[in-house]
Write a protein that holds these residues in place. Structure first.
Motif, mmCIF file in Angstrom:
data_model
loop_
_atom_site.group_PDB
_atom_site.id
_atom_site.type_symbol
_atom_site.label_atom_id
_atom_site.label_comp_id
_atom_site.label_asym_id
_atom_site.label_seq_id
_atom_site.Cartn_x
_atom_site.Cartn_y
_atom_site.Cartn_z
ATOM 1 N N THR A 26 -40.504 22.742 -1.422
ATOM 2 C CA THR A 26 -40.472 24.297 -1.644
ATOM 3 C C THR A 26 -41.571 24.781 -1.852
ATOM 4 O O THR A 26 -42.087 25.732 -1.079
ATOM 5 C CB THR A 26 -39.330 24.423 -3.028
ATOM 6 O OG1 THR A 26 -38.195 23.844 -2.642
ATOM 7 C CG2 THR A 26 -39.481 25.937 -3.329
ATOM 8 N N LEU A 27 -42.480 24.194 -2.518
ATOM 9 C CA LEU A 27 -43.860 24.838 -2.664
ATOM 10 C C LEU A 27 -44.793 24.619 -1.078
ATOM 11 O O LEU A 27 -45.381 25.434 -0.879
ATOM 12 C CB LEU A 27 -44.889 23.865 -3.650
ATOM 13 C CG LEU A 27 -44.448 24.174 -5.218
ATOM 14 C CD1 LEU A 27 -45.057 23.343 -5.943
ATOM 15 C CD2 LEU A 27 -44.191 25.481 -5.504
ATOM 16 N N VAL A 28 -44.684 23.596 -0.763
ATOM 17 C CA VAL A 28 -45.286 23.255 0.563
ATOM 18 C C VAL A 28 -44.825 24.281 1.809
ATOM 19 O O VAL A 28 -45.813 24.701 2.502
ATOM 20 C CB VAL A 28 -45.180 21.720 0.955
ATOM 21 C CG1 VAL A 28 -45.764 21.723 2.548
ATOM 22 C CG2 VAL A 28 -45.835 21.026 -0.010
ATOM 23 N N THR A 29 -43.541 24.470 1.543
ATOM 24 C CA THR A 29 -43.143 25.420 2.851
ATOM 25 C C THR A 29 -43.165 26.932 2.373
ATOM 26 O O THR A 29 -42.489 27.805 3.185
ATOM 27 C CB THR A 29 -41.701 24.871 3.321
ATOM 28 O OG1 THR A 29 -41.008 24.826 2.003
ATOM 29 C CG2 THR A 29 -41.581 23.411 3.888
ATOM 30 N N LEU A 30 -43.795 27.093 1.383
ATOM 31 C CA LEU A 30 -43.574 28.562 0.564
ATOM 32 C C LEU A 30 -42.463 29.177 0.670
ATOM 33 O O LEU A 30 -41.975 30.312 0.961
ATOM 34 C CB LEU A 30 -44.358 29.474 1.634
ATOM 35 C CG LEU A 30 -46.168 28.782 1.765
ATOM 36 C CD1 LEU A 30 -46.623 29.724 2.952
ATOM 37 C CD2 LEU A 30 -46.816 28.890 0.511
ATOM 38 N N GLY A 31 -41.457 28.214 0.207
ATOM 39 C CA GLY A 31 -40.036 28.820 -0.212
ATOM 40 C C GLY A 31 -38.862 28.634 0.886
ATOM 41 O O GLY A 31 -38.015 28.895 0.690
ATOM 42 N N ILE A 32 -39.442 28.358 2.044
ATOM 43 C CA ILE A 32 -38.244 28.250 3.321
ATOM 44 C C ILE A 32 -37.622 26.772 3.124
ATOM 45 O O ILE A 32 -36.291 27.170 3.390
ATOM 46 C CB ILE A 32 -39.226 27.965 4.598
ATOM 47 C CG1 ILE A 32 -40.108 29.274 4.951
ATOM 48 C CG2 ILE A 32 -38.215 27.700 5.726
ATOM 49 C CD1 ILE A 32 -39.369 30.422 4.897
ATOM 50 N N TYR A 33 -37.931 25.920 2.569
ATOM 51 C CA TYR A 33 -37.154 24.586 2.197
ATOM 52 C C TYR A 33 -36.153 25.134 1.343
ATOM 53 O O TYR A 33 -34.979 24.623 1.266
ATOM 54 C CB TYR A 33 -37.956 23.494 1.813
ATOM 55 C CG TYR A 33 -36.912 22.419 1.541
ATOM 56 C CD1 TYR A 33 -36.644 21.560 2.564
ATOM 57 C CD2 TYR A 33 -36.652 21.864 0.268
ATOM 58 C CE1 TYR A 33 -35.613 20.637 2.431
ATOM 59 C CE2 TYR A 33 -35.815 20.910 0.080
ATOM 60 C CZ TYR A 33 -35.448 20.243 1.003
ATOM 61 O OH TYR A 33 -34.388 19.311 0.495
ATOM 62 N N GLY A 57 -23.561 30.794 2.832
ATOM 63 C CA GLY A 57 -24.359 31.721 3.192
ATOM 64 C C GLY A 57 -24.598 32.927 2.516
ATOM 65 O O GLY A 57 -25.568 33.608 2.469
ATOM 66 N N MET A 58 -23.524 33.255 1.772
ATOM 67 C CA MET A 58 -23.799 34.584 1.064
ATOM 68 C C MET A 58 -24.561 34.467 -0.318
ATOM 69 O O MET A 58 -25.264 35.247 -0.536
ATOM 70 C CB MET A 58 -22.334 35.419 0.628
ATOM 71 C CG MET A 58 -21.544 35.805 1.688
ATOM 72 S SD MET A 58 -22.178 37.116 2.623
ATOM 73 C CE MET A 58 -22.669 38.412 1.453
ATOM 74 N N ALA A 59 -24.527 33.332 -0.629
ATOM 75 C CA ALA A 59 -25.573 32.922 -1.817
ATOM 76 C C ALA A 59 -27.134 32.871 -1.215
ATOM 77 O O ALA A 59 -27.699 33.625 -1.990
ATOM 78 C CB ALA A 59 -25.234 31.320 -2.211
ATOM 79 N N VAL A 60 -27.278 32.524 0.027
ATOM 80 C CA VAL A 60 -28.464 32.911 0.554
ATOM 81 C C VAL A 60 -28.862 34.119 0.619
ATOM 82 O O VAL A 60 -30.178 34.600 0.374
ATOM 83 C CB VAL A 60 -28.813 31.636 1.783
ATOM 84 C CG1 VAL A 60 -30.222 32.199 2.292
ATOM 85 C CG2 VAL A 60 -28.444 30.467 1.348
ATOM 86 N N VAL A 61 -27.929 34.991 1.162
ATOM 87 C CA VAL A 61 -28.387 36.323 1.414
ATOM 88 C C VAL A 61 -28.618 36.889 0.222
ATOM 89 O O VAL A 61 -29.340 37.849 0.122
ATOM 90 C CB VAL A 61 -27.194 37.157 2.125
ATOM 91 C CG1 VAL A 61 -27.216 38.451 1.857
ATOM 92 C CG2 VAL A 61 -26.739 36.367 3.591
ATOM 93 N N ALA A 62 -27.850 36.607 -0.851
ATOM 94 C CA ALA A 62 -28.084 37.100 -2.275
ATOM 95 C C ALA A 62 -29.561 36.877 -2.713
ATOM 96 O O ALA A 62 -30.082 37.969 -3.422
ATOM 97 C CB ALA A 62 -27.128 36.594 -3.196
ATOM 98 N N VAL A 63 -29.906 35.754 -2.682
ATOM 99 C CA VAL A 63 -31.614 35.548 -3.060
ATOM 100 C C VAL A 63 -32.429 35.867 -2.260
ATOM 101 O O VAL A 63 -33.701 36.017 -2.296
ATOM 102 C CB VAL A 63 -31.653 33.905 -3.342
ATOM 103 C CG1 VAL A 63 -30.871 33.523 -4.558
ATOM 104 C CG2 VAL A 63 -31.493 32.984 -2.143
ATOM 105 N N GLY A 110 -41.527 28.092 -10.698
ATOM 106 C CA GLY A 110 -40.310 28.045 -9.588
ATOM 107 C C GLY A 110 -39.731 26.535 -9.647
ATOM 108 O O GLY A 110 -39.293 25.964 -8.685
ATOM 109 N N LEU A 111 -39.260 26.445 -10.897
ATOM 110 C CA LEU A 111 -38.730 24.766 -11.320
ATOM 111 C C LEU A 111 -37.328 24.765 -11.072
ATOM 112 O O LEU A 111 -36.532 23.864 -11.324
ATOM 113 C CB LEU A 111 -39.220 24.608 -12.656
ATOM 114 C CG LEU A 111 -40.742 24.343 -12.845
ATOM 115 C CD1 LEU A 111 -41.090 23.888 -14.317
ATOM 116 C CD2 LEU A 111 -41.175 22.941 -11.861
ATOM 117 N N THR A 112 -36.652 26.029 -10.708
ATOM 118 C CA THR A 112 -35.347 25.788 -10.480
ATOM 119 C C THR A 112 -34.836 24.783 -9.781
ATOM 120 O O THR A 112 -33.875 24.223 -10.078
ATOM 121 C CB THR A 112 -34.922 27.253 -10.066
ATOM 122 O OG1 THR A 112 -35.071 28.299 -11.016
ATOM 123 C CG2 THR A 112 -33.158 27.252 -10.062
#
Length: 128
Positions: A26-33, A57-63, A110-112
Motif C-alpha cells: 500500500t505504501l510503495v504503490t501510494l495507495g493503489i494496491y 465495487g461500491m465499497a471502493v467507490v465510497a473510499v 495508514g495501518l488499517t
C-alpha cells in the motif's frame, strides 16, 4: 423477524496474506494496491458468509469518490471492520475485529490494511 441462517464455511474464499506485506505494498504503490486489496477483502467476506450485505465495487467507490463528500470513506472503513468480524463469527473464530480501531488506524500511518488483514487471516488459521 430474524432467521438464524448458518453459512457454509467449509471452504472459505481466499487464503492468508501477509499483513505487513499488504501494508508495505500500500505504501510503495501510494495507495493503489490498497484499493485492489479493499475490493478483494469485501468480496471475500461476502463469499465467507453470504448473509453479509456488501457490494465490493461500491465499497471502493465510497473510499475514493466518496471522499469528496467527506463521510462515506469513514463509514465504509468502519463497516468493513464489522463485516470482517461477521466473517470471523461465520468461520467459528473469535470475532475480534473492530471497525472503530480500523478507522483510528487509518490516521496512524495508514495501518488499517495491516490490522484488517491480520484479523481476516484468523478465518483461514488452522483450527482444531
Amino acid at each position: 423477524m430474524s432467521t438464524d441462517v448458518r453459512p457454509s464455511t467449509s471452504a472459505p474464499a481466499g487464503s492468508p496474506s501477509s499483513p505487513v506485506g499488504t501494508w508495505l505494498l500500500t505504501l510503495v504503490t501510494l495507495g493503489i494496491y490498497w484499493l485492489f486489496w479493499y475490493y478483494k477483502v469485501n468480496k471475500q467476506v461476502k463469499q465467507i458468509d453470504p448473509t453479509i450485505e456488501v457490494k465490493p465495487g461500491m465499497a471502493v467507490v465510497a473510499v475514493t469518490l466518496g471522499s469528496f463528500l467527506i463521510v462515506p470513506p469513514f463509514v465504509s472503513i468502519v463497516k468493513t471492520g464489522s463485516r470482517i468480524a461477521q466473517a470471523q463469527r461465520a468461520a467459528g473464530v473469535t470475532a475480534d475485529c473492530s471497525g472503530g480501531v480500523g478507522l483510528v488506524l487509518a490516521f496512524v500511518l495508514g495501518l488499517t490494511p495491516l490490522y484488517y488483514q491480520s484479523k481476516l487471516n484468523t478465518v483461514w488459521a488452522p483450527r482444531g
